[in-house]
Design a protein around this motif. Structure first.
Motif, PDB file in Angstrom:
ATOM      1  N   ASP A  72       0.824  -1.212   0.000  1.00  0.00           N
ATOM      2  CA  ASP A  72       0.000   0.000   0.000  1.00  0.00           C
ATOM      3  C   ASP A  72       0.855   1.258   0.000  1.00  0.00           C
ATOM      4  O   ASP A  72       0.549   2.236  -0.680  1.00  0.00           O
ATOM      5  N   VAL A  73       1.910   1.255   0.790  1.00  0.00           N
ATOM      6  CA  VAL A  73       2.672   2.488   1.003  1.00  0.00           C
ATOM      7  C   VAL A  73       3.911   2.589   0.125  1.00  0.00           C
ATOM      8  O   VAL A  73       4.597   3.614   0.129  1.00  0.00           O
TER       9      VAL A  73
ATOM     10  N   TYR B 216      10.158  12.062   1.682  1.00  0.00           N
ATOM     11  CA  TYR B 216      10.600  11.512   2.968  1.00  0.00           C
ATOM     12  C   TYR B 216      11.555  12.473   3.668  1.00  0.00           C
ATOM     13  O   TYR B 216      11.464  12.695   4.882  1.00  0.00           O
ATOM     14  N   VAL B 217      12.487  13.039   2.917  1.00  0.00           N
ATOM     15  CA  VAL B 217      13.463  13.957   3.518  1.00  0.00           C
ATOM     16  C   VAL B 217      12.752  15.161   4.135  1.00  0.00           C
ATOM     17  O   VAL B 217      13.072  15.572   5.261  1.00  0.00           O
TER      18      VAL B 217
ATOM     19  N   GLU C 219       3.486  18.617  16.268  1.00  0.00           N
ATOM     20  CA  GLU C 219       3.177  19.464  15.121  1.00  0.00           C
ATOM     21  C   GLU C 219       2.948  18.632  13.857  1.00  0.00           C
ATOM     22  O   GLU C 219       2.141  19.004  13.003  1.00  0.00           O
ATOM     23  N   THR C 220       3.650  17.530  13.739  1.00  0.00           N
ATOM     24  CA  THR C 220       3.400  16.600  12.640  1.00  0.00           C
ATOM     25  C   THR C 220       2.022  15.971  12.788  1.00  0.00           C
ATOM     26  O   THR C 220       1.381  15.607  11.794  1.00  0.00           O
ATOM     27  N   GLY C 221       1.560  15.856  14.020  1.00  0.00           N
ATOM     28  CA  GLY C 221       0.250  15.266  14.283  1.00  0.00           C
ATOM     29  C   GLY C 221       0.302  13.767  14.424  1.00  0.00           C
ATOM     30  O   GLY C 221      -0.651  13.069  14.061  1.00  0.00           O
TER      31      GLY C 221
ATOM     32  N   LYS D 114       3.504   9.132   9.297  1.00  0.00           N
ATOM     33  CA  LYS D 114       2.389  10.086   9.169  1.00  0.00           C
ATOM     34  C   LYS D 114       2.253  10.575   7.729  1.00  0.00           C
ATOM     35  O   LYS D 114       1.133  10.739   7.209  1.00  0.00           O
ATOM     36  N   LEU D 115       3.374  10.814   7.069  1.00  0.00           N
ATOM     37  CA  LEU D 115       3.338  11.180   5.652  1.00  0.00           C
ATOM     38  C   LEU D 115       2.613  10.105   4.840  1.00  0.00           C
ATOM     39  O   LEU D 115       1.728  10.404   4.025  1.00  0.00           O
ATOM     40  N   LEU D 116       2.960   8.848   5.062  1.00  0.00           N
ATOM     41  CA  LEU D 116       2.352   7.755   4.306  1.00  0.00           C
ATOM     42  C   LEU D 116       0.880   7.588   4.657  1.00  0.00           C
ATOM     43  O   LEU D 116       0.052   7.317   3.777  1.00  0.00           O
TER      44      LEU D 116
END
Length: 335
Positions: free
Chosen positions: A14-15, A24-25, A65-67, A308-310
């Motif tokens: 999936d990711v 990612y960076v 802050e990223t959540g 979290k990005l994914l």
């Protein structure tokens, strides 16, 4: 099921294609900036098993802050002689689970991103020559991320097995702008290099620190055990030494631990955490001639930031399977 009782299960497939190395960076840089501003993170805990031989490892971070907050847990070795990675992501406001991610395919990318953040924070801005020692998946991840933060002209790779380094060079030559070449020794790779990446499982130093150019930067990502030692004492002594987490240095940063044991440096040789440099609370490189080291042993900072990005990308793409997590207020009934 209500929104509060479900999370998204995301497989490795999936990711796998949801983010580029540059994505990612960016996410991982923000995670380290948060850490530099005080976000909580703890170094790895590893439990070793003798029969069958294996290890169970986990670490934690909260990135408000990223959540996201969570931990990365993996089992390696044991009877199957393989590894499996699990990443739970929670909402730091409500505490509810957001996702459970199979962390296998993301691993080299999030680790490579941490290395690239170290390069961006510590290497000279005009670095053009990159050396990489190691030719496995982690080395690939490191190089693919590194080329997003510096305009390298040339990448030279060395690993002890000629076929491995030649295959590595041929594959990345097709994928990247810099010329990628296999060389016959670590000394040949390091000679003239502005940036050196070590991505090995070595227990002895993989190059001679006296051969480093003035102004070189080293990202070492394979020394997360007291007996692992990619860097010699000369390199540690010469360097402005920056780890991912200060608290892990005397726990598992093998090259530093062995340099301390030999009396070459003491614990005060730790300059700052990477997050402190990224957030601007500590200096990194102070001159062109400084030798710098980023010791990247692995933390949940990069893992949670990448996870979290994914997760966000998966929600946008409608990927994953909803799974139920019962809140304790419902499940802890005593029945």
């Amino acid at each position: 099921m209500t929104a509060d009782s479900t999370a998204l299960f995301l497989t490795s497939d999936d990711v796998a294609d949801l983010a580029t190395p540059a994505d990612y960076v960016d996410a991982v840089r923000e995670g380290y900036r948060e850490r530099g501003d005080g976000a909580p993170a703890e170094p790895r805990t590893t439990l070793f098993n003798e029969d069958p031989g294996g290890m169970l490892t986990g670490y934690l971070a909260i990135l408000p802050e990223t959540g996201a907050m969570g931990g990365y847990t993996y089992a390696a070795g044991f009877g199957a002689r393989d590894a499996h990675f699990a990443l739970p992501i929670f909402d730091p406001e409500s505490g509810r689970p957001l996702a459970l991610i199979d962390g296998a395919s993301m691993n080299p990318f999030k680790t490579g991103a941490a290395g690239a953040v170290g390069i961006d924070a510590l290497a000279r801005a005009d670095a053009t020559d990159l050396a990489v020692i190691g030719s496995g998946a982690q080395a690939r991840g490191q190089v693919k991320a590194a080329v997003t933060v510096r305009d390298f002209d040339r990448v030279e790779v060395y690993s002890p097995t000629a076929d491995h380094r030649q295959t590595f060079a041929a594959e990345l030559n097709e994928q990247l702008d810099p010329t990628v070449a296999a060389v016959a020794s670590s000394a040949a790779a390091v000679e003239g290099a502005d940036v050196v990446i070590t991505a090995t499982d070595a227990s002895e130093p993989v190059f001679d620190g006296t051969t480093l150019e003035d102004g070189a930067h080293i990202t070492a990502m394979g020394q997360y055990h007291p007996q692992k030692r990619e860097l010699d004492a000369e390199t540690i002594v010469r360097a402005t030494y920056v780890p991912d987490l200060r608290d892990r240095v005397m726990q598992d940063a093998g090259s530093f631990i062995q340099a301390v044991a030999a009396g070459d440096v003491d614990e005060d040789h730790v300059h700052a955490e990477l997050g402190e440099v990224v957030a601007g609370h500590a200096t990194g490189r102070e001159s062109r001639d400084d030798v710098t080291v980023f010791d990247s042993g692995g933390t949940a900072i990069e893992t949670v930031a990448a996870g979290k990005l994914l997760y966000d990308r998966a929600v946008e793409a409608g990927l994953g399977e909803e799974i139920e997590f019962a809140p304790a207020s419902d499940a802890l009934t005593g029945r």
